[in-house]
Every structure is written in structure tokens, then in C-alpha cells.
Design a protein around this motif. Structure first.
Motif, mmCIF file in Angstrom:
data_model
loop_
_atom_site.group_PDB
_atom_site.id
_atom_site.type_symbol
_atom_site.label_atom_id
_atom_site.label_comp_id
_atom_site.label_asym_id
_atom_site.label_seq_id
_atom_site.Cartn_x
_atom_site.Cartn_y
_atom_site.Cartn_z
ATOM 1 N N GLU A 6 47.571 23.840 73.687
ATOM 2 C CA GLU A 6 48.599 24.258 72.724
ATOM 3 C C GLU A 6 49.706 23.236 72.487
ATOM 4 O OE1 GLU A 6 51.151 27.133 75.758
ATOM 5 O OE2 GLU A 6 49.952 28.010 74.172
ATOM 6 N N LYS A 7 49.790 22.218 73.341
ATOM 7 C CA LYS A 7 50.823 21.198 73.126
ATOM 8 C C LYS A 7 50.349 20.065 72.208
ATOM 9 C CE LYS A 7 53.813 21.822 77.113
ATOM 10 N NZ LYS A 7 53.167 22.841 77.929
ATOM 11 N N ALA A 8 49.172 20.228 71.626
ATOM 12 C CA ALA A 8 48.632 19.177 70.757
ATOM 13 C C ALA A 8 49.623 18.841 69.639
ATOM 14 C CB ALA A 8 47.309 19.640 70.153
ATOM 15 N N ARG A 9 49.760 17.530 69.393
ATOM 16 C CA ARG A 9 50.642 17.114 68.300
ATOM 17 C C ARG A 9 49.993 15.944 67.585
ATOM 18 N NH1 ARG A 9 53.319 12.457 69.245
ATOM 19 N NH2 ARG A 9 52.966 11.557 71.298
ATOM 20 N N ALA A 36 33.764 23.925 56.046
ATOM 21 C CA ALA A 36 33.089 24.673 57.116
ATOM 22 C C ALA A 36 34.097 25.416 57.987
ATOM 23 C CB ALA A 36 32.248 23.727 57.969
ATOM 24 N N GLY A 37 35.388 25.091 57.821
ATOM 25 C CA GLY A 37 36.410 25.773 58.622
ATOM 26 C C GLY A 37 36.890 24.955 59.809
ATOM 27 N N LYS A 38 36.766 23.614 59.710
ATOM 28 C CA LYS A 38 37.133 22.752 60.837
ATOM 29 C C LYS A 38 38.631 22.782 61.112
ATOM 30 C CE LYS A 38 36.179 18.463 60.105
ATOM 31 N NZ LYS A 38 37.384 17.686 59.836
ATOM 32 N N SER A 39 39.446 22.648 60.071
ATOM 33 C CA SER A 39 40.902 22.662 60.277
ATOM 34 C C SER A 39 41.350 24.002 60.855
ATOM 35 C CB SER A 39 41.628 22.395 58.953
ATOM 36 O OG SER A 39 41.302 21.113 58.471
ATOM 37 N N SER A 40 40.796 25.079 60.335
ATOM 38 C CA SER A 40 41.147 26.416 60.848
ATOM 39 C C SER A 40 40.739 26.549 62.311
ATOM 40 C CB SER A 40 40.461 27.507 60.020
ATOM 41 O OG SER A 40 40.876 27.427 58.677
ATOM 42 N N ALA A 41 39.594 25.973 62.672
ATOM 43 C CA ALA A 41 39.134 26.037 64.057
ATOM 44 C C ALA A 41 40.088 25.269 64.974
ATOM 45 C CB ALA A 41 37.713 25.474 64.179
ATOM 46 N N LEU A 42 40.495 24.073 64.557
ATOM 47 C CA LEU A 42 41.437 23.283 65.354
ATOM 48 C C LEU A 42 42.757 24.038 65.531
ATOM 49 C CD1 LEU A 42 40.762 19.721 63.943
ATOM 50 C CD2 LEU A 42 40.899 20.257 66.365
ATOM 51 N N ASN A 43 43.216 24.658 64.458
ATOM 52 C CA ASN A 43 44.467 25.420 64.539
ATOM 53 C C ASN A 43 44.326 26.615 65.483
ATOM 54 O OD1 ASN A 43 45.671 23.664 62.747
ATOM 55 N ND2 ASN A 43 45.345 24.946 60.957
ATOM 56 N N ALA A 44 43.170 27.289 65.426
ATOM 57 C CA ALA A 44 42.943 28.455 66.299
ATOM 58 C C ALA A 44 42.868 28.028 67.768
ATOM 59 C CB ALA A 44 41.660 29.182 65.896
ATOM 60 N N LEU A 45 42.200 26.919 68.038
ATOM 61 C CA LEU A 45 42.036 26.459 69.422
ATOM 62 C C LEU A 45 43.365 26.042 70.046
ATOM 63 C CD1 LEU A 45 38.756 24.363 69.086
ATOM 64 C CD2 LEU A 45 39.012 26.551 70.230
ATOM 65 N N THR A 46 44.241 25.467 69.220
ATOM 66 C CA THR A 46 45.529 24.996 69.744
ATOM 67 C C THR A 46 46.622 26.053 69.594
ATOM 68 O OG1 THR A 46 46.049 23.994 67.603
ATOM 69 C CG2 THR A 46 45.031 22.571 69.258
ATOM 70 N N ARG A 47 46.284 27.170 68.950
ATOM 71 C CA ARG A 47 47.251 28.225 68.648
ATOM 72 C C ARG A 47 48.440 27.676 67.850
ATOM 73 N NH1 ARG A 47 47.934 30.676 74.093
ATOM 74 N NH2 ARG A 47 45.977 31.731 74.406
ATOM 75 N N GLN A 48 48.120 26.811 66.898
ATOM 76 C CA GLN A 48 49.149 26.282 66.006
ATOM 77 C C GLN A 48 48.685 26.522 64.578
ATOM 78 O OE1 GLN A 48 50.705 22.355 66.839
ATOM 79 N NE2 GLN A 48 49.895 22.411 68.909
#
Length: 201
Positions: A6-9, A36-48
Motif C-alpha cells: 500500500e505504500k507504493a508510489r 484488460a483492467g491492468k490499471s484497476s488491478a494495480l490500484n486494487a492491489l495497492t489499495r490506492q
């Protein structure tokens, strides 16, 4: 439950090999066809909500985008191709750049391939998985937008993809799971895979 991602920046972007960050630490690459939903997946994984920009225009990511999770630990967003509006010379440039990145990048520890559960294993997806298998890297397929299908259809799609990966790549150990950034289905499972590769668990 604490989230090791979650601290990904945002750290920076690279359009040429010379712009890549120093090849140290550990990184996990994310690939997926446009939309395919890649950006949404990255956001979900990092909770950002806005780590990776979700664009209404497919194919907007046109460089390798690096996100630092903690010192020497990175998530890398690869350009989403398979979208017609990209000029051929740009596609050729990316082909060479990505090819070199996969062959030579020492820090690369795993590849997540994001594919729409309704349209999995297109040529681009296979090509990305081939890169990982050729290099002996672990790979994990996220079948996104699972909330668009009923449970029975999800199970069928998952089984079909598993079967095809087994037929194509044998026992290369490619993981597959259903995923939805909307309903958060499979998010914890995928996060554990990525955090494990980055040695954050």
C-alpha cells in the motif's frame, strides 16, 4: 490485514533502456492488453484509487512505469498493447524494448498477466507468458472483470485457461486465478503472490 503494497508510489517512467532505474532490488512486472483492467488491478492491489491512471482511452501507457513499494522493491506497469491506434514504428520500438527488458533485467522476479476473463489468452498474453517461461520466471494470470460473469461461468473460464496453459507451457508453474477490482474478488490472493515475489511477506 496489513497490505505490504500500500505504500507504493510513482517513481518514474522509461521510454528507452537508458531511462530505466538502476538494475537492483526486486521488481514484478504487470502486463495486459489494452482495456484488460491492468490499471484497476494495480490500484486494487495497492489499495490506492489513483496509483495507476485508469484511462478511458485504451493503450495510454506508452512507457514502463515504475512504482516503488519500499526501497529496492518495485511494481512495473508495462505498456498495454493489442490496440490498433498505435503506429507500427512505436509497436516495433516497444517490441525491442520489452524483449530486452525481459531478457536482461536482473531485478525482475515475476510477471503478472492481466486478462479479461471473457477474452483470455490472446496473442499478446501468450507472448508475455512466453517471455517469462523462456527466462524461467514465475508468472501469474489474473482473469479480471470476474464480476461480469456468474460463478459457474467463472469456474468454466478458469478451468479452460488452466487447461490451455498446461497444454502450451506444460509444468512451467503459471498460476491462474479469477479477479475483480470492483468486487475485490481474488485481490488478497493476488497481493500475496506479488508480495511473496518481492520478499515482503
Amino acid at each position: 490485514m496489513s497490505n505490504p503494497l500500500e505504500k507504493a508510489r510513482y517513481l518514474g517512467s522509461a521510454h528507452t533502456p537508458a531511462q530505466l532505474p538502476a538494475d537492483g532490488g526486486l521488481e514484478v512486472a504487470f502486463a495486459g492488453r489494452s482495456n484488460a483492467g491492468k490499471s484497476s488491478a494495480l490500484n486494487a492491489l495497492t489499495r490506492q484509487n489513483a496509483l495507476a491512471r485508469v484511462s478511458k482511452t485504451p493503450g495510454r501507457t506508452q512507457q514502463l512505469v515504475f512504482f516503488e513499494v519500499q526501497p529496492q522493491r518495485y511494481l512495473v506497469d508495462l505498456p498495454g498493447y493489442g490496440y490498433a491506434k498505435v503506429p507500427m514504428e512505436m509497436k516495433a520500438h516497444w517490441q525491442g524494448f520489452i524483449d530486452r527488458y525481459f531478457r536482461q533485467r536482473e531485478a525482475l522476479r515475476g510477471l503478472v498477466v492481466v486478462m479479461d476473463i471473457r477474452h483470455p489468452l490472446k496473442d499478446y498474453d501468450r507472448q508475455m507468458l512466453e517471455y517469462a517461461v523462456a527466462r524461467g520466471l514465475p508468472a501469474h494470470a489474473l482473469l479480471t472483470k470476474a464480476d461480469k460473469l456468474g460463478r459457474g461461468q467463472q469456474a468454466q473460464a478458469l478451468q479452460a485457461v488452466r487447461k490451455e496453459l498446461q497444454a502450451t507451457f506444460g509444468d512451467a508453474g503459471i498460476g491462474v486465478q479469477t479477479f475483480s477490482s470492483e468486487s475485490k474478488q481474488g485481490v488478497d490472493e493476488a497481493r500475496a503472490v506479488v508480495a511473496g515475489w518481492l520478499e515482503l511477506l
